[in-house]
Design a protein around this motif. Structure first.
Motif, PDB file in Angstrom:
ATOM      1  N   TYR A 167       0.837  -1.210   0.000  1.00 15.42           N
ATOM      2  CA  TYR A 167       0.000   0.000   0.000  1.00 15.42           C
ATOM      3  C   TYR A 167       0.870   1.258   0.000  1.00 15.42           C
ATOM      4  N   GLU A 168       2.014   1.223   0.660  1.00 15.30           N
ATOM      5  CA  GLU A 168       2.868   2.407   0.795  1.00 15.30           C
ATOM      6  C   GLU A 168       3.418   2.901  -0.528  1.00 15.30           C
ATOM      7  N   ILE A 169       3.631   2.004  -1.467  1.00 12.05           N
ATOM      8  CA  ILE A 169       4.350   2.354  -2.695  1.00 12.05           C
ATOM      9  C   ILE A 169       3.427   3.107  -3.646  1.00 12.05           C
ATOM     10  N   GLU A 170       3.867   4.292  -4.035  1.00 10.71           N
ATOM     11  CA  GLU A 170       3.125   5.134  -4.976  1.00 10.71           C
ATOM     12  C   GLU A 170       3.845   5.088  -6.323  1.00 10.71           C
ATOM     13  N   PHE A 171       3.433   4.150  -7.161  1.00 10.71           N
ATOM     14  CA  PHE A 171       4.135   3.928  -8.413  1.00 10.71           C
ATOM     15  C   PHE A 171       4.058   5.125  -9.359  1.00 10.71           C
ATOM     16  N   LEU A 190      15.312   7.800  -3.534  1.00 15.69           N
ATOM     17  CA  LEU A 190      15.299   6.712  -2.552  1.00 15.69           C
ATOM     18  C   LEU A 190      13.959   5.984  -2.556  1.00 15.69           C
ATOM     19  N   LEU A 191      12.871   6.703  -2.796  1.00 17.33           N
ATOM     20  CA  LEU A 191      11.553   6.070  -2.874  1.00 17.33           C
ATOM     21  C   LEU A 191      11.517   5.050  -4.005  1.00 17.33           C
ATOM     22  N   ALA A 192      12.075   5.414  -5.162  1.00 20.85           N
ATOM     23  CA  ALA A 192      12.109   4.490  -6.293  1.00 20.85           C
ATOM     24  C   ALA A 192      12.969   3.270  -5.986  1.00 20.85           C
ATOM     25  N   ILE A 193      14.150   3.511  -5.427  1.00 22.23           N
ATOM     26  CA  ILE A 193      15.066   2.415  -5.114  1.00 22.23           C
ATOM     27  C   ILE A 193      14.456   1.496  -4.051  1.00 22.23           C
ATOM     28  N   GLY A 194      13.848   2.090  -3.033  1.00 23.16           N
ATOM     29  CA  GLY A 194      13.235   1.303  -1.968  1.00 23.16           C
ATOM     30  C   GLY A 194      12.045   0.499  -2.442  1.00 23.16           C
ATOM     31  N   ARG A 201      -4.900   0.496  -2.484  1.00 26.96           N
ATOM     32  CA  ARG A 201      -4.573   1.915  -2.688  1.00 26.96           C
ATOM     33  C   ARG A 201      -5.353   2.478  -3.877  1.00 26.96           C
ATOM     34  N   LEU A 202      -5.396   1.731  -4.972  1.00 26.67           N
ATOM     35  CA  LEU A 202      -6.119   2.193  -6.152  1.00 26.67           C
ATOM     36  C   LEU A 202      -7.607   2.339  -5.878  1.00 26.67           C
ATOM     37  N   VAL A 203      -8.183   1.372  -5.166  1.00 26.04           N
ATOM     38  CA  VAL A 203      -9.624   1.408  -4.873  1.00 26.04           C
ATOM     39  C   VAL A 203      -9.962   2.608  -4.001  1.00 26.04           C
ATOM     40  N   LEU A 204      -9.234   2.770  -2.909  1.00 23.93           N
ATOM     41  CA  LEU A 204      -9.570   3.817  -1.945  1.00 23.93           C
ATOM     42  C   LEU A 204      -9.314   5.207  -2.497  1.00 23.93           C
ATOM     43  N   HIS A 205      -8.153   5.397  -3.123  1.00 20.31           N
ATOM     44  CA  HIS A 205      -7.833   6.738  -3.625  1.00 20.31           C
ATOM     45  C   HIS A 205      -8.635   7.081  -4.875  1.00 20.31           C
ATOM     46  N   GLY A 206      -9.126   6.068  -5.581  1.00 19.75           N
ATOM     47  CA  GLY A 206      -9.937   6.343  -6.752  1.00 19.75           C
ATOM     48  C   GLY A 206     -11.397   6.563  -6.422  1.00 19.75           C
ATOM     49  N   ALA A 207     -11.941   5.768  -5.491  1.00 22.12           N
ATOM     50  CA  ALA A 207     -13.370   5.811  -5.205  1.00 22.12           C
ATOM     51  C   ALA A 207     -13.728   6.713  -4.038  1.00 22.12           C
ATOM     52  N   ALA A 208     -12.848   6.821  -3.055  1.00 26.38           N
ATOM     53  CA  ALA A 208     -13.163   7.610  -1.862  1.00 26.38           C
ATOM     54  C   ALA A 208     -11.909   8.325  -1.365  1.00 26.38           C
TER      55      ALA A 208
END
Length: 404
Positions: A74-78, A148-152, A250-257
């Motif tokens: 869930y943490e990763i924001e692609f 660092l976010l990308a590498i992590g 993450r996609l469901v929650l941030h897209g729908a609500a």
């Protein structure tokens, strides 16, 4: 001690650990997971002998592992790690995997299976551990933080894929085919997650958020269960199913609500970090082979070897392929942060020991080295950044220390 007594002791440690982390944070930012594992070791059979896991505790521990990997997904924001930086991160990780597997197999007497467990563990990055450190230093949203976010992200996602591909017991072609089927299932779930939701969907999430209904939380648990079930049905490691579930949620929650997403995740995190995940880390400490380290044998020798291998296997490729707009000190700091490992190392060694492939003494040496990396590498990395005129070391107790 009975199972109920062991569970009470584990939850007592879960309550005590944040207090110790808060107190230590006045002088040194020590991740919470370190205290959970150390206290687990203290009450385990090799120290005080107060706790011994059984079926109930082991089942809760496995749920904690699934929740841990779910929250990592869930943490990763692609959407924030695209482009050249992501390509460099993937190339660096693939080099790490090749080097890690070769060195681990050689170190294991050319045992392929054991080499895969150790080699993939060496390629991981504890993104959930280093992000709070960067956040406290005011460096999370800088150019350094985005790299660092990308590498992590690749350092969390890559080892899980490698485990599913290399340890399935199938031929490479069969493993690829099964992963392809799982990828199709995941892609279908992603397409479903990205579809526009009717207005009532967001309304019922908001309406039940503070009631006994908890529709959104129940939906999150259902999605996690479905992806875990799909991974088990296909014979894919459940870590992959949990990780995919986190991305889908993450996609469901941030897209729908989007207005309710953070509050929903806060409730899921409360369930995970407040109950299940601490059980996993404390049980890891209880099952830690402390005797092997204290005996001064092979395990004690392997600990500094593994610590050096984290830097060599994970850090050197990152340094070599880091974006060229970063200075030398930044690249050195990036190397240290990327070489910081623990959660996935614990997860991988737990599976390796359970499968009877990884000896407990070698698992203890690997986890011990990962614990040292968490304590040492981020602090040195922050000092390098501060010496280069970047944000200084964080002051006071760490915030977000509950993350992994």
């Amino acid at each position: 001690m009975s199972q109920s007594g062991t569970l009470i002791l584990i939850m007592t440690i879960a309550v005590l650990a944040p207090l110790l982390a808060y107190g230590a944070g006045r002088w040194l930012p020590v991740p919470l997971v370190i205290f959970e594992i150390l206290l687990g070791i203290a009450v385990g059979p090799d120290a005080l002998g107060w706790a011994r896991p059984g079926e109930v505790v082991d089942a809760l521990s496995q749920l904690g592992l699934s929740m841990l990997i779910f929250l990592a997904g869930y943490e990763i924001e692609f959407d924030k790690i695209r482009g050249d930086t992501l390509k460099r991160s993937v190339r660096a990780w693939l080099i790490s995997l090749a080097v890690g597997l070769a060195l681990a197999c050689a170190l294991s007497g050319w045992s392929y299976t054991k080499g895969v467990y150790i080699g993939t563990a060496l390629t991981s990055t504890a993104l959930g551990t280093v992000l709070p450190v960067l956040r406290d230093a005011g460096d999370l949203h800088s150019r350094f933080g985005s790299v660092l976010l990308a590498i992590g992200a690749v350092g969390e996602f890559g080892p899980i894929i490698a485990m599913a591909l290399l340890l399935s017991g199938r031929s490479p072609a069969q493993s690829a085919a099964v992963l392809g089927v799982f990828a199709v299932i995941t892609a279908g779930a992603v397409c479903w997650a990205m579809r526009p939701r009717p207005p009532w969907f967001a309304r019922i999430i908001a309406k039940t958020l503070h009631s006994s209904g908890q529709f959104a939380v129940r939906l999150v648990v259902l999605l996690l269960a479905l992806m875990l079930g799909a991974s088990q049905a296909l014979g894919v490691d459940v870590l992959l199913g949990a990780f995919a579930a986190g991305m889908i949620v993450r996609l469901v929650l941030h897209g729908a609500a989007p207005d309710s997403a953070h509050e929903v995740v806060a409730k899921v995190e409360a369930m995970g970090f407040g109950f299940l995940v601490p059980i996993f880390f404390v049980v890891t400490g209880i099952e830690f082979d402390l005797k092997a380290l204290l005996d001064g044998g092979r395990a004690l020798v392997l600990l500094p070897v593994f610590l050096a291998l984290f830097l060599l296997v994970r850090g050197v490729p990152v340094y070599a392929l880091a974006p060229r707009d970063l200075g030398v000190r930044d690249r050195r700091a990036l190397t240290l942060f990327a070489s910081t490992a623990l959660p996935l190392v614990v997860a991988i060694t737990t599976i390796g020991v359970a499968d009877g492939v990884l000896p407990t003494d070698e698992a203890a040496a690997l986890v011990g080295a990962a614990m040292v990396s968490v304590l040492v590498f981020p602090l040195i990395g922050l000092k390098l950044r501060a010496a280069d005129g970047e944000p200084a070391l964080p002051q006071g107790p760490r915030q977000g220390a509950e993350t992994w």
